[in-house]
Scaffold this active site. Structure first.
Site, mmCIF file in Angstrom:
data_model
loop_
_atom_site.group_PDB
_atom_site.id
_atom_site.type_symbol
_atom_site.label_atom_id
_atom_site.label_comp_id
_atom_site.label_asym_id
_atom_site.label_seq_id
_atom_site.Cartn_x
_atom_site.Cartn_y
_atom_site.Cartn_z
ATOM 1 N N ARG A 110 17.375 -10.802 62.302
ATOM 2 C CA ARG A 110 16.160 -10.944 63.117
ATOM 3 C C ARG A 110 16.415 -11.831 64.336
ATOM 4 O O ARG A 110 16.070 -11.463 65.454
ATOM 5 C CB ARG A 110 15.016 -11.535 62.283
ATOM 6 C CG ARG A 110 14.652 -10.638 61.115
ATOM 7 C CD ARG A 110 13.421 -11.114 60.380
ATOM 8 N NE ARG A 110 13.390 -10.521 59.040
ATOM 9 C CZ ARG A 110 12.319 -10.187 58.374
ATOM 10 N NH1 ARG A 110 11.135 -10.393 58.886
ATOM 11 N NH2 ARG A 110 12.391 -9.661 57.171
ATOM 12 N N GLU A 127 18.632 -12.685 56.875
ATOM 13 C CA GLU A 127 17.411 -12.515 57.689
ATOM 14 C C GLU A 127 17.574 -13.210 59.044
ATOM 15 O O GLU A 127 17.152 -12.683 60.075
ATOM 16 C CB GLU A 127 16.181 -13.094 56.978
ATOM 17 C CG GLU A 127 15.832 -12.458 55.639
ATOM 18 C CD GLU A 127 15.297 -11.041 55.737
ATOM 19 O OE1 GLU A 127 15.164 -10.512 56.862
ATOM 20 O OE2 GLU A 127 15.033 -10.436 54.686
ATOM 21 N N GLU A 174 10.682 1.926 57.738
ATOM 22 C CA GLU A 174 11.780 2.867 57.435
ATOM 23 C C GLU A 174 11.446 4.333 57.720
ATOM 24 O O GLU A 174 12.292 5.077 58.225
ATOM 25 C CB GLU A 174 12.249 2.699 55.989
ATOM 26 C CG GLU A 174 13.086 1.446 55.748
ATOM 27 C CD GLU A 174 12.287 0.152 55.727
ATOM 28 O OE1 GLU A 174 11.030 0.222 55.641
ATOM 29 O OE2 GLU A 174 12.896 -0.935 55.814
ATOM 30 N N ASP A 220 20.190 -1.405 50.413
ATOM 31 C CA ASP A 220 19.881 -0.529 51.554
ATOM 32 C C ASP A 220 20.800 -0.642 52.774
ATOM 33 O O ASP A 220 21.532 0.287 53.119
ATOM 34 C CB ASP A 220 18.405 -0.688 51.980
ATOM 35 C CG ASP A 220 17.981 -2.134 52.233
ATOM 36 O OD1 ASP A 220 18.780 -3.048 51.954
ATOM 37 O OD2 ASP A 220 16.860 -2.339 52.700
HETATM 38 C C1 DMJ Z 1 13.770 -5.209 57.742
HETATM 39 O O1 DMJ Z 1 13.779 -6.582 57.814
HETATM 40 C C2 DMJ Z 1 15.159 -4.671 57.824
HETATM 41 O O2 DMJ Z 1 15.066 -3.335 58.140
HETATM 42 C C3 DMJ Z 1 15.941 -4.864 56.559
HETATM 43 O O3 DMJ Z 1 17.184 -4.219 56.570
HETATM 44 C C4 DMJ Z 1 15.191 -4.407 55.332
HETATM 45 N N1 DMJ Z 1 13.864 -4.078 55.572
HETATM 46 C C5 DMJ Z 1 13.047 -4.765 56.493
HETATM 47 C C6 DMJ Z 1 11.860 -3.917 56.871
HETATM 48 O O4 DMJ Z 1 11.346 -3.172 55.857
#
Ligand code: DMJ
Length: 527
Positions: free
Chosen positions: A135, A131, A423, A265
């Site tokens: 971010r 994260e 998404e 994902d």
């Molecule tokens: C985000 O922090 C990023 O896209 C991450 O890869 C997974 N999903 C969240 C948002 O849903």
């Protein structure tokens, strides 16, 4: 017989019908393309302004009540930090590039001032490695690029990268531990998943570290991040898919689920974005063969999950579970983008692509991507976002989908929430840029209006809602940082003209921070 005659008599008509079904170009289709195949869709200014106003509504409330804190709670009007040692400005940094893209210069000046004078990574506490990278590091790098090279952003990005880097050395195979103590510069195990690291988390750091290496000329950033992909390549399962956990001592996949939802994902997303072409193609074939399913009544395409299970003889096998997280909705746009890049036979694919421009796997992925986006829009057919697309042709058919565990007479379950996730709008943005099909803008607008209606907190900010299938919607006191970094950015870009952050010149990290495509000056050791 009749069909054969029809095809023989009207070959062009048949080709056009097939292409239309696949969402591909007809020979004479005009979608604002010029002869160089560069699209220039017109911006929809009123809708962009509405999205900018929504961003300001979110940002100004955060700034008023919680400036500098990692997270924001719009109902109680307060901020909170991810650790007791103090915050590192998750919300500020995640929002900066959206301000720059939207032209919010005053807001940006204040955010920059906070970064320059108040931001500190000297925090003796454990932060999530993934994260923090997607971010904060991603946000700083995109801010550096979009400001034309404001040194403060690169200085902070380099410092953060250096503080994260040691976690790659804390395991036998160079897989980063899931937490990092930023002050001590030391990797820390996640106490809940000891011995394991999550696949998505370790394989979604590469774009950021590679770009940092490129900007600073420090190869070490590139090498450490890239080594992870070499370990994964070695460990890959026969069908090219990846379990959601890796044993970091052994450098091998642990017996755990295979899914494109949480913890899986962005591994799949970054295969394309890191341009690991062979791994990407093999894995997409694995997805197609093993996970892509059709729903029973209206034949909607979705991705199932594979869960490990022992049979009666104790043999390990996989059970297919018909469950798709909202997180998977990134995949539709991603597959379409992959089809026009790794799945293209020509350099400049038309918009939308012509059938002859894509390889057979490109065509397959294009079609799956188009269908997955339709499915994701279908799952928005709830009380909070009624759709005019409802399949009314089969009123007595069993429902194609339902919210896991949701029952009208019981309290809302975890899966019924909408936490402002991006998404679906991410896929709509990409699909619109690749096709020019106005339906994608209409769908995005519908989602935006639903956010305005059900998630907006009048005093400022937006909140998650607890059950998407219940009105009036009950709010939860949290505004996730990805509302400002991703959801509103993608909505804004959906209504921009295509010269804003063109997809062939930018790659969006998984938190929607745009990084420019560049030619590496560093020798890459993995292909
Ligand atoms: C985000 O922090 C990023 O896209 C991450 O890869 C997974 N999903 C969240 C948002 O849903």
């Amino acid at each position: 017989m009749l069909l054969a005659f029809f095809i023989y008599q009207y070959p062009q008509l048949v080709e056009n019908l097939i292409n239309e079904w696949l969402g591909l170009s007809k020979e004479d289709a005009i979608y604002g393309t010029n002869s160089d195949n560069v699209i220039n869709f017109q911006a929809d200014i009123p809708k962009q302004e509405a999205v900018v106003n929504a961003f300001k509504h979110a940002w100004l409330a955060y700034e008023r009540d919680a400036m500098g804190d990692d997270e924001y709670h719009p109902i109680s009007k307060q901020g909170s930090n991810l650790t007791k040692a103090g915050g590192i400005g998750y919300t500020v940094v995640d929002s900066i590039d959206t301000m720059l893209i939207m032209g919010l210069h005053d807001e940006h000046a204040r955010a920059r001032d906070w970064v320059a004078n108040k931001m500190s990574f000297e925090r003796d506490a454990n932060f999530n490695t993934f994260e923090t990278t997607i971010r904060v590091l991603g946000g700083l790098l995109a801010a550096y690029h979009l400001t034309g090279g404001d040194p403060i952003y690169l200085e902070k990005a380099r410092e953060l990268g250096e503080r994260i880097l040691p976690t790659f050395d804390d395991t036998a195979h160079g897989l980063p531990l899931s937490q990092i103590n930023l002050a001590l510069r030391k990797g820390v195990e996640d106490p809940d998943t000891r011995g394991l690291v999550s696949t998505a988390e370790v394989a979604t750091l590469q774009l950021e570290f590679r770009y940092l290496a490129y900007l600073t000329d420090e190869e070490i950033f590139w090498e450490k991040a890239e080594r992870v992909m070499a370990v994964i390549k070695q460990a890959r399962l026969p069908h090219g898919l990846a379990s959601i956990f890796i044993n970091h001592e052994q450098g091998k996949f642990a017996t755990s689920s295979i899914r494109l939802g949480s913890r899986g994902d962005s591994y799949y997303e970054y295969l394309l974005k890191q341009y690991l072409q062979t791994m990407y193609e093999e894995t997409m074939t694995g997805i197609d063969k093993n996970l892509i399913q059709k729903s029973a009544s209206s034949q909607m395409i979705y991705t199932a999950e594979l869960n490990p299970e022992r049979d009666q003889k104790g043999q390990m096998g996989w059970r297919l579970t018909p469950k798709q997280d909202h997180l998977v909705c990134f995949l539709g746009g991603s597959l379409m983008l992959g089809a026009t890049t790794t799945g293209a036979l020509v350099n400049d694919v038309s918009i939308p692509p012509r059938a002859g421009e894509l390889t057979p796997t490109g065509l397959r992925d294009w079609k799956t991507g188009v269908e997955l986006i339709k499915t994701c829009m279908h799952t928005h057919e709830t009380a909070t976002i009624p759709s005019d697309n409802l399949d009314k042709t089969m009123p007595n058919a069993p429902p194609d989908w339902y919210i896991k565990g949701a029952r009208a007479d019981l309290p809302a379950v975890y899966d019924a929430r909408y936490i402002l996730r991006p998404e679906t709008v991410e896929s709509l943005f990409i699909a619109y840029r690749l096709t020019g099909d106005e339906q994608y803008r209409r769908d995005g607008w519908k989602i935006f209006q639903a956010i305005e209606k059900h998630c907006k907190v009048e005093s400022g900010g937006y909140a998650a809602i607890i059950n998407v299938d219940k009105v009036p919607a009950e709010k939860e006191d949290k505004m996730e940082t990805f509302l400002m970094s991703e959801t509103l950015k993608y909505l804004y870009l959906l209504f921009s003209d295509a010269s804003v952050l063109p997809l062939d010149q930018y790659v969006f990290n998984t938190e929607a921070h745009p990084l420019p495509v560049f030619n590496p000056t560093i020798r890459t050791g993995f292909s």
